[in-house]
Design a protein around this motif. Structure first.
Motif, PDB file in Angstrom:
ATOM      1  N   VAL A 174       0.827  -1.137  -0.100  1.00 23.42           N
ATOM      2  CA  VAL A 174      -0.161  -0.137   0.107  1.00 23.42           C
ATOM      3  C   VAL A 174       0.918   1.115  -0.141  1.00 23.42           C
ATOM      4  O   VAL A 174       2.097   1.107  -0.078  1.00 23.42           O
ATOM      5  CB  VAL A 174      -1.021   0.039   1.191  1.00 23.42           C
ATOM      6  N   LEU A 175       0.378   2.469   0.002  1.00 22.36           N
ATOM      7  CA  LEU A 175       1.017   3.605   0.382  1.00 22.36           C
ATOM      8  C   LEU A 175       1.618   3.685   1.418  1.00 22.36           C
ATOM      9  O   LEU A 175       1.242   3.463   2.472  1.00 22.36           O
ATOM     10  CB  LEU A 175       0.122   4.689   0.020  1.00 22.36           C
ATOM     11  N   HIS A 176       2.942   4.230   1.303  1.00 25.30           N
ATOM     12  CA  HIS A 176       3.722   4.539   2.484  1.00 25.30           C
ATOM     13  C   HIS A 176       4.609   5.946   2.360  1.00 25.30           C
ATOM     14  O   HIS A 176       4.475   6.454   1.157  1.00 25.30           O
ATOM     15  CB  HIS A 176       4.713   3.561   3.064  1.00 25.30           C
ATOM     16  N   SER A 177       5.092   6.549   3.213  1.00 24.42           N
ATOM     17  CA  SER A 177       5.818   7.706   2.909  1.00 24.42           C
ATOM     18  C   SER A 177       6.900   7.785   3.699  1.00 24.42           C
ATOM     19  O   SER A 177       7.108   7.596   4.897  1.00 24.42           O
ATOM     20  CB  SER A 177       4.984   8.973   3.098  1.00 24.42           C
ATOM     21  N   PHE A 178       8.354   7.771   3.018  1.00 26.16           N
ATOM     22  CA  PHE A 178       9.473   7.907   3.396  1.00 26.16           C
ATOM     23  C   PHE A 178      10.022   9.158   4.000  1.00 26.16           C
ATOM     24  O   PHE A 178      10.074  10.127   3.270  1.00 26.16           O
ATOM     25  CB  PHE A 178      10.394   7.204   2.236  1.00 26.16           C
ATOM     26  N   LEU A 180      12.116  11.710   6.473  1.00 29.38           N
ATOM     27  CA  LEU A 180      13.349  11.734   7.372  1.00 29.38           C
ATOM     28  C   LEU A 180      13.201  13.277   7.911  1.00 29.38           C
ATOM     29  O   LEU A 180      13.520  14.050   7.254  1.00 29.38           O
ATOM     30  CB  LEU A 180      14.618  11.672   6.453  1.00 29.38           C
ATOM     31  N   PRO A 181      12.750  13.416   9.257  1.00 29.52           N
ATOM     32  CA  PRO A 181      12.600  14.602   9.468  1.00 29.52           C
ATOM     33  C   PRO A 181      13.886  15.578   9.609  1.00 29.52           C
ATOM     34  O   PRO A 181      13.852  16.724   9.414  1.00 29.52           O
ATOM     35  CB  PRO A 181      11.695  14.365  10.857  1.00 29.52           C
ATOM     36  N   ASN A 182      14.939  14.878   9.974  1.00 33.25           N
ATOM     37  CA  ASN A 182      16.023  15.705   9.996  1.00 33.25           C
ATOM     38  C   ASN A 182      16.619  15.972   8.671  1.00 33.25           C
ATOM     39  O   ASN A 182      17.589  16.736   8.640  1.00 33.25           O
ATOM     40  CB  ASN A 182      17.139  14.999  11.094  1.00 33.25           C
ATOM     41  N   LEU A 183      16.256  15.371   7.624  1.00 33.01           N
ATOM     42  CA  LEU A 183      16.924  15.676   6.487  1.00 33.01           C
ATOM     43  C   LEU A 183      15.765  16.472   5.437  1.00 33.01           C
ATOM     44  O   LEU A 183      16.144  16.761   4.532  1.00 33.01           O
ATOM     45  CB  LEU A 183      17.179  14.317   5.676  1.00 33.01           C
ATOM     46  N   ARG A 184      14.814  16.642   6.055  1.00 32.15           N
ATOM     47  CA  ARG A 184      13.717  17.429   5.195  1.00 32.15           C
ATOM     48  C   ARG A 184      13.453  16.660   3.957  1.00 32.15           C
ATOM     49  O   ARG A 184      13.189  16.921   3.038  1.00 32.15           O
ATOM     50  CB  ARG A 184      14.295  18.904   4.916  1.00 32.15           C
ATOM     51  N   VAL A 185      13.438  15.383   4.100  1.00 35.95           N
ATOM     52  CA  VAL A 185      12.950  14.734   2.979  1.00 35.95           C
ATOM     53  C   VAL A 185      11.397  14.112   3.325  1.00 35.95           C
ATOM     54  O   VAL A 185      11.441  13.453   4.275  1.00 35.95           O
ATOM     55  CB  VAL A 185      14.068  13.463   3.005  1.00 35.95           C
ATOM     56  N   LYS A 186      10.707  14.004   2.352  1.00 38.16           N
ATOM     57  CA  LYS A 186       9.453  12.825   2.439  1.00 38.16           C
ATOM     58  C   LYS A 186       9.132  12.765   0.942  1.00 38.16           C
ATOM     59  O   LYS A 186       9.220  13.686   0.140  1.00 38.16           O
ATOM     60  CB  LYS A 186       8.272  14.051   3.077  1.00 38.16           C
ATOM     61  N   GLN A 187       8.691  11.498   0.762  1.00 35.67           N
ATOM     62  CA  GLN A 187       8.372  11.068  -0.451  1.00 35.67           C
ATOM     63  C   GLN A 187       7.798   9.794  -0.403  1.00 35.67           C
ATOM     64  O   GLN A 187       7.951   8.996   0.629  1.00 35.67           O
ATOM     65  CB  GLN A 187       9.628  10.717  -1.383  1.00 35.67           C
ATOM     66  N   ASP A 188       6.297  10.008  -0.921  1.00 37.35           N
ATOM     67  CA  ASP A 188       5.540   8.721  -0.525  1.00 37.35           C
ATOM     68  C   ASP A 188       5.973   7.660  -1.595  1.00 37.35           C
ATOM     69  O   ASP A 188       6.716   7.838  -2.531  1.00 37.35           O
ATOM     70  CB  ASP A 188       4.111   8.980  -1.198  1.00 37.35           C
ATOM     71  N   ALA A 189       5.924   6.320  -0.983  1.00 44.33           N
ATOM     72  CA  ALA A 189       6.255   5.121  -1.682  1.00 44.33           C
ATOM     73  C   ALA A 189       4.806   4.609  -2.292  1.00 44.33           C
ATOM     74  O   ALA A 189       3.938   4.489  -1.634  1.00 44.33           O
ATOM     75  CB  ALA A 189       6.821   4.032  -0.647  1.00 44.33           C
ATOM     76  N   VAL A 190       4.825   4.305  -3.642  1.00 47.37           N
ATOM     77  CA  VAL A 190       3.752   4.099  -4.380  1.00 47.37           C
ATOM     78  C   VAL A 190       3.625   2.860  -4.727  1.00 47.37           C
ATOM     79  O   VAL A 190       4.777   2.652  -5.666  1.00 47.37           O
ATOM     80  CB  VAL A 190       3.201   5.099  -5.401  1.00 47.37           C
ATOM     81  N   PRO A 191       2.898   1.807  -4.666  1.00 41.85           N
ATOM     82  CA  PRO A 191       2.663   0.741  -5.237  1.00 41.85           C
ATOM     83  C   PRO A 191       2.914   0.543  -6.831  1.00 41.85           C
ATOM     84  O   PRO A 191       2.210   1.647  -7.389  1.00 41.85           O
ATOM     85  CB  PRO A 191       1.508  -0.107  -4.697  1.00 41.85           C
ATOM     86  N   GLY A 192       3.510  -0.086  -7.518  1.00 36.33           N
ATOM     87  CA  GLY A 192       3.796   0.022  -8.832  1.00 36.33           C
ATOM     88  C   GLY A 192       4.670   1.191  -9.429  1.00 36.33           C
ATOM     89  O   GLY A 192       4.753   1.247 -10.727  1.00 36.33           O
ATOM     90  N   MET A 193       5.278   1.969  -8.448  1.00 34.92           N
ATOM     91  CA  MET A 193       6.175   3.087  -8.989  1.00 34.92           C
ATOM     92  C   MET A 193       7.587   2.962  -8.191  1.00 34.92           C
ATOM     93  O   MET A 193       7.647   2.474  -7.300  1.00 34.92           O
ATOM     94  CB  MET A 193       5.791   4.570  -8.820  1.00 34.92           C
ATOM     95  N   LYS A 194       8.415   3.235  -9.059  1.00 33.86           N
ATOM     96  CA  LYS A 194       9.981   3.430  -8.514  1.00 33.86           C
ATOM     97  C   LYS A 194      10.227   4.893  -8.528  1.00 33.86           C
ATOM     98  O   LYS A 194      10.436   5.321  -9.515  1.00 33.86           O
ATOM     99  CB  LYS A 194      10.912   2.666  -9.191  1.00 33.86           C
ATOM    100  N   ILE A 195      10.343   5.452  -7.385  1.00 31.47           N
ATOM    101  CA  ILE A 195      10.427   6.645  -7.300  1.00 31.47           C
ATOM    102  C   ILE A 195      11.979   7.167  -6.662  1.00 31.47           C
ATOM    103  O   ILE A 195      12.280   6.796  -5.727  1.00 31.47           O
ATOM    104  CB  ILE A 195       9.285   7.438  -6.346  1.00 31.47           C
ATOM    105  N   PRO A 196      12.609   8.185  -7.472  1.00 33.21           N
ATOM    106  CA  PRO A 196      13.935   8.291  -6.858  1.00 33.21           C
ATOM    107  C   PRO A 196      13.996   9.555  -5.631  1.00 33.21           C
ATOM    108  O   PRO A 196      13.162  10.424  -5.769  1.00 33.21           O
ATOM    109  CB  PRO A 196      14.728   8.951  -7.990  1.00 33.21           C
TER     110      PRO A 196
END
Ligand code: HEA
Ligand code: HEA
Ligand code: CUA
Ligand SMILES: [Cu+2]
Lengths: 258, 243, 619
Positions: A174-178, A180-196
């Motif tokens: 299912v959807l998740h989101s990666f 990293l609060p201390n690195l100001r990174v947020k990106q959803d992980a989407v089934p069926g996609m590979k996201i850099p």
């Protein structure tokens, strides 16, 4: 009575500003930033905070003042019978429009460097989210993901400090989101996609990996750890991992491959 | 949808008000057009989805794959459109008091309608006879995905004898010989056992495509097996309907 | 209490009474007498399956208020878990699954999902359009009812299946849908993904469909009524802003909602018939292999937000309209910039269709697209800015009376500024990378939805209550209700901004096991205590609401000395609304006009001799 009500509305102004002024001394502010691109985001946050702060103070102050002054109980002047003013309408359309357009243009660079200018390097690690853990896959000695010498690991992401990191982010279910609060990174992980996802950590240490997209009952505990290490420590860790895995995996297979 | 004349019988009693109307239409016509324009958005959603999926897909089934005969479909569309024409002609005829003509048009409409249904029946029959139904069977390891179930599993797996079964399952995994067998991906048994079991099973599923060709069948079977097919290791200990 | 103005104003009444006599036909009076007998139709058709827009409006009001209470209690359970995670929940212990009386994590996901679902689909949307839209539209434009009364009745009764589905889902496995009110697949579309994604999710989608059908019926009816049934002289630009906002809201509903309905059908098919609109191939969700594939997960998000972004404006525009009316009445001044107000409502609605992507900045959508949505989102703040400035302009130089409805309306303006400004942070894409799915968002939408819309709705209830029930609500209690609610809601929701700045993620049953967030627990406990008090003080409102219905001061026709048409009718208006033929001579906001000696000037009052102010026919 009108005065008391006006003061109640003044309280919004005082409380609001006060809250944001006091909060940092209780650490209630952006967490420590250990990334190379984070300061651009933090700067933008503070910039918008100040700008909206000014708008907030100005509108709330005028609002309070009018309530105070034009309270029917003490305002003896006749009502100002007016249906509006063209000039004013134009002024308060143009000024916010210009401000907003400015913010819009001002931020584009930060966005582009976080999400559009992908570094031209091989992925450091593949992060594959699933209920409720982070599956990690390092390329192994051959530096290529998806081959038989890949290293597998869960929830414990090690990366070298001061190096550009590129992550292939995937989801198995299912959807998740990666996040990293201390690195100001947020990106959803989407089934069926590979996201850099890319970033550069600037300080060694151990930081939280948070799942920031609802992914089911265990969403709250989908916690990982990001360990930022010096290059030597990181290499050593990789070696150990590799040895450990070579022992447990079926030996003929790995030999065939190398 | 109720298309009633405004102020029908219900308010016969009260003062009849005058209105300023915005458009030279009856209320019924206006609301019907508004309703139809909302339908445009409904179909925009559906057709938009079709476009996105179609152009985003790597492969798309050919008409042959899905047993679709395009000419028949086209004819049916034409039949449908014709029936709209005939019903309107029937309505016009009725309005100009030509009962005979109206009857003919209506009969024709009925005929076209039946033809449409007939063709549709034929088309569906073609699909059904090739086993195409709505709702393909899912391969589910269990069917009742609710908490009670997970709870039941958790309890069962906490028991020592079941722990043994879990290890047997792990052995089975080795049996299908995953070359890259990433034991690291199966955390040691200190986590509560549910996670472990689900981990193993879904991990089996997720790596089936990296399994060597000769073992693929076995791996797939294991990964997608129904509980009954997984005997003897854990079905006895897993009450699928436990709630 | 302020020296002003509540209670029935004898002279206000008689004044409008004169207005009535001026052009009331004798037939009207005859009718008023005959009226009582007309009700022989029986209890069922008068109060239950009534086709009278006023009864339907009040039915909507009662239903939504009851759901409001349910939503509020669900919020408390959410807050409880956030303050004292895994401790037994008092009173509700037996209702929760899991060990002892402690809440299971999936129950938490269910709670906020159903909290939001109830609040949005069963409270805010139907209370604005259903209750106030229904009640006010015909009255304010001078019609005797909606254009299609039966359809109108159906639009209420189509809410009941929705009540049933949403309510019933609490009793299925998982105790309710639990994939968030956004229902993102594949969590929602795969029954295996979560306990609440089974039957409960199916029921959720069915409920949504019925809400959609109900809204669609309502909205086409409202549009037709407003276009075709205005009293003579009521040109479009003489309509009160409430009506303008209801009209444009109806347009939004009519054209955005069908897309969600279509998406809902597709998700249902994914769930029930094994299609794969939103499921890519090869997903193995909680050990369940999905054989169908080829779908796109993000597609749902696009379709959902294509509706739900316009929906957030559906959830605020009517409140903006009602607040404008209330502010003009209690500032005793014409609304500042009536036409800019109308154009900005339209502008918000228009732009509202092209900003949906701002909910998806970090969803994996093409970042270039993100940039475009960012620009359009920035621009949508503009019409809102115009509205805020015009409200403040209306206060300038007025004679402000701090009656309860006015206090709530003022708080709407003050709070909407906060909620709107936090929107600017999120519209800035780089900042949104950090604050997306944190409590900053939660702060934002509670400021616009609760502190904004819900406060506006409270104001509207206090304001139109005398019209609906013929009696005034108690001012003293009203002011206590206002002051406590206002202070407490700020204590609950303002700290959420700073929580968000720390990165505190939303939708987490227990965020404190993260090192980064552990120290935030005391603040959350403080917020929870305030939330408990916030719900408790609503007792004052509930008491006032029912007490005043029977023992309140009787209100005359026009207790607030207001200009708009509904106040020229009896309180409550009889069947058919008007006991005279309303003819409109001017706009709705002529307060303090030099043409008359009173400080208000009803739209139906004929201008004094010598003043050329002819009824504007045929616009
Ligand atoms: C009534 C409901 C409502 C309203 C009116 C708004 C109004 C706005 N919203 Fe909000 N929004 C929601 C309800 C609402 N929103 C909800 C429910 C969500 C979360 C959904 C979920 O994920 O569950 C959300 C989420 C949300 C997001 C996604 C955040 C995320 O998930 O990461 C964004 C991003 O851009 C956004 C932006 C805005 C903006 C720019 C406005 C603007 O319209 C605001 C404009 C108003 C002002 C700016 C204030 C007044 C203006 C002035 C005083 C003038 C001067 C100002 C300047 C020059 C800056 N909203
Ligand atoms: C209109 C919308 C609305 C309203 C009014 C509220 C009201 C409240 N909300 Fe909620 N909330 C949402 C919409 C709303 N919320 C949405 C959309 C979400 C996101 C969900 C998601 O992530 O999917 C959310 C999520 C949400 C969360 C985040 C959960 C999480 O992410 O983990 C929290 C946490 O504190 C919260 C708290 C509250 C509280 C304390 C109130 C209080 O203000 C409640 C106070 C209640 C009352 C004051 C009731 C009063 C009742 C009456 C007055 C009735 C009178 C009756 C009669 C006369 C018969 N809400
Ligand atoms: Cu994974 Cu939330
Ligand atoms: Cu939005």
């Amino acid at each position: 009575m009108g005065k008391i009500w006006s003061l109640l509305f003044l309280l919004v102004l005082i409380g609001g500003v006060g809250c944001f002024l006091v909060a940092p001394s209780y650490n209630l502010t952006l967490p420590q930033d250990v990334s190379s691109h984070g300061h651009a985001i933090d700067h933008l946050y503070v910039f918008i905070l100040v700008l909206t702060g000014v708008v907030f103070v100005a509108t709330q102050a005028v609002f309070f003042w009018f309530l105070w002054k034009y309270d029917a109980a003490n305002n003896r002047e006749p009502v100002k019978y007016t249906h509006g003013s063209h000039t004013l309408e134009i002024v308060w359309t143009i000024i916010p429009a210009a401000t907003l357009l400015f913010i819009a243009l001002y931020q584009m660079n930060a966005w582009a460097s976080s999400k559009m200018r992908m570094p031209n390097i091989l992925p450091t690690v593949e992060v594959s989210a699933r209920q409720f853990e982070w599956r990690l896959r390092y390329p192994g000695p051959d530096q290529i993901l998806g081959t038989r010498d890949d290293l597998f690991h869960v929830n414990d992401l090690h990366i070298p400090v001061n190096e550009e990191i590129l992550i292939d982010l995937k989801s198995q279910d299912v959807l998740h989101s990666f996040f990293l609060p201390n690195l100001r990174v947020k990106q959803d992980a989407v089934p069926g996609m590979k996201i850099p996802v890319w970033f550069k950590a600037t300080e060694t240490g151990s930081y939280d990996i948070v799942c920031a997209e609802l992914c089911g009952w265990g969403h709250y505990k989908m916690k990982g750890r990001l360990v930022v290490q010096s290059r030597q420590d990181y290499d050593r860790w990789l070696q150990e991992m590799y040895k450990a895995q070579a022992q447990t995996a079926s030996p003929p297979a790995s030999e065939e491959d190398n | 949808m109720s298309v009633e004349a405004p102020h029908s019988s219900h308010d016969a009693g009260h003062l009849k008000l005058e209105y300023e109307t915005g458009l030279p239409l009856t209320n019924g016509k206006l609301i019907m057009w508004l309703f139809l324009s909302t339908e445009i958005m409904f179909f925009a959603g559906l057709i938009g989805t079709y476009i996105v999926l179609r152009f985003g897909a790597m492969v798309w089934p050919t008409p042959h794959d899905v047993h679709l005969s395009e000419p028949i479909g086209a004819i049916n569309t034409f039949v449908l459109i014709c029936s709209s024409v005939t019903i309107v002609l029937g309505f016009e005829a009725a309005k100009s008091n030509r009962a005979g003509l109206a009857k003919i048009w209506i009969a024709l409409t009925l005929l076209l309608g039946s033809l449409f249904l007939g063709i549709k029946m034929y088309e569906y029959q073609q699909k059904f006879s090739h086993g195409i139904y709505p709702g393909t069977p899912h391969s589910q390891i269990y069917e009742k995905p609710d908490l009670y179930y997970a709870q039941a599993v958790r309890e069962r797996l906490a028991k020592p004898d079941v722990q043994k079964q879990v290890r047997e399952l792990q052995a089975a995994a080795a049996f299908v010989s995953f070359k890259a067998a990433p034991t690291a991906a199966i955390p040691a048994t200190d986590e509560p056992a549910t996670t472990n079991l689900t981990n193993i099973l879904s991990w089996l599923g997720s790596v089936t495509d990296t399994v060597p060709e000769e073992n693929k069948a076995a791996a797939t079977q294991l990964a997608t097996a129904k509980p009954a097919e997984l005997t003897p290791w854990f079905v006895d200990h897993m009450d699928v309907n436990a709630t | 209490m302020s020296s002003v103005t509540v209670g029935s104003h004898g002279h206000g009444d008689s004044k409008s009474g004169h207005g009535k006599h001026d052009h009331g036909h004798s037939a009207a009076h005859g009718h008023a007498d005959a009226h009582g007998h007309g009700h022989a139709a029986g209890f069922i058709s008068t109060y239950v399956f009534s086709k009278d827009h006023k009864v339907i409006g009040i039915q909507f009001l009662f239903s939504t208020l009851i759901w409001f209470l349910v939503g509020g209690l669900l919020a408390l359970a959410v807050r409880w878990q956030l303050a004292w995670p895994w401790s037994n929940v008092p009173l509700l212990e037996h209702l929760y699954t899991a060990e002892g009386g402690q809440m299971a994590p999936e129950t938490y996901t269910m709670l906020f999902t159903m909290h939001a679902t109830v609040m949005i689909f069963l409270v805010i949307i139907p209370i604005l359009a259903g209750a106030f839209g229904n009640y006010l539209i015909p009255l304010m434009i001078g019609a005797d009812d909606m254009a299609f009364p039966t359809l109108n009745m159906l639009s209420y009764w189509f809410m009941w299946p929705a009540f049933f589905f949403f309510g019933g889902s609490f009793f299925t496995a998982g105790h309710g849908a639990s994939s968030g009110w956004t229902s993102y697949p594949t969590l929602s579309s795969s029954p295996a993904a979560a306990p609440g994604s089974g039957t409960a999710q199916t029921m959720w989608l069915m409920g949504l469909t019925f809400v959609g059908v109900s809204s669609m019926m309502g909205s086409v009816n409202y549009m037709t009524t407003i276009i075709q049934m205005r009293a003579p002289g009521m040109s479009m630009f003489r309509m009160p802003l409430t009506i303008w906002s209801m009209f444009i809201t109806a347009v939004l509903q009519a054209f955005a909602l069908p897309v969600l309905t279509a998406a809902g059908f597709m998700q249902l098919m994914d769930r029930l018939w094994g299609t794969g609109f939103f499921t890519p191939e090869g997903s193995i969700i909680n050990n369940t292999m999905h054989t169908a594939g080829g779908g796109q997960t993000l597609l749902w998000q696009h379709l959902f937000w294509f509706y739900s972004h316009p929906a957030v404006y559906i959830m605020i525009l009517p409140a903006m309209g009602m607040v404008s009316d209330i502010i003009a009445v209690f500032a005793r001044k014409p609304i500042f910039g009536y036409k800019p107000m109308v154009y900005s409502i339209a502008g918000i609605a228009g732009l509202g269709f092209i900003v949906w992507g701002h909910h998806m900045f970090v969803s994996g959508m093409n970042p270039m697209l993100g940039m475009t949505f960012m620009v359009s989102t920035m621009m949508i703040a503009l019409p809102s800015a115009i509205k805020v400035f015009n409200w403040i302009g209306t206060l300038w130089g007025g004679h402000i009376q701090f009656a309860t409805p006015m206090l709530f309306a003022l708080s709407f303006v003050s709070m909407f500024i906060i909620g709107g400004l936090s929107g600017i942070f999120m519209a800035a894409t780089p900042v949104d990378i950090f604050i997306h799915d944190t409590y900053f968002i939660v702060a934002h939408f509670h400021y616009v939805l609760f502190s904004g819309t819900a406060m506006g709705v409270f104001g509207a209830i206090y304001f139109w209550y005398p019209k609906m029930f013929g009696r005034m609500m108690n001012e003293g209690l009203g002011k206590i209700h206002f002051a406590t609610t206002f202070i407490l809601l700020n204590l609950v929701f303002f700290p959420m901004h700073v929580l968000g700045a720390v990165g505190f993620p939303r939708r987490l049953a227990d965020p404190y096991h993260y090192d980064t967030f552990r120290f935030l627990k005391p603040l959350n406990q403080f917020m929870t205590i305030c939330a408990l008090l916030l719900v408790t003080v609503q007792v004052v409102f509930i008491f006032n609401f029912f007490y005043s219905m029977f023992f309140g001061k009787t209100a005359g026709r026009n207790p607030w000395r207001s200009n708009t048409l509904e106040w020229q009718t009896p309180s409550p208006p009889g069947h058919g609304n008007f006991d005279f033929q309303p003819v409109v001579y001017r706009g709705p906001y002529e307060y303090g006009s030099p043409e008359v000696s009173t400080d208000f000037y009803p739209q139906t009052q004929e201008p004094p001799p010598g003043v050329s102010n002819p009824p504007a026919h045929g616009h």
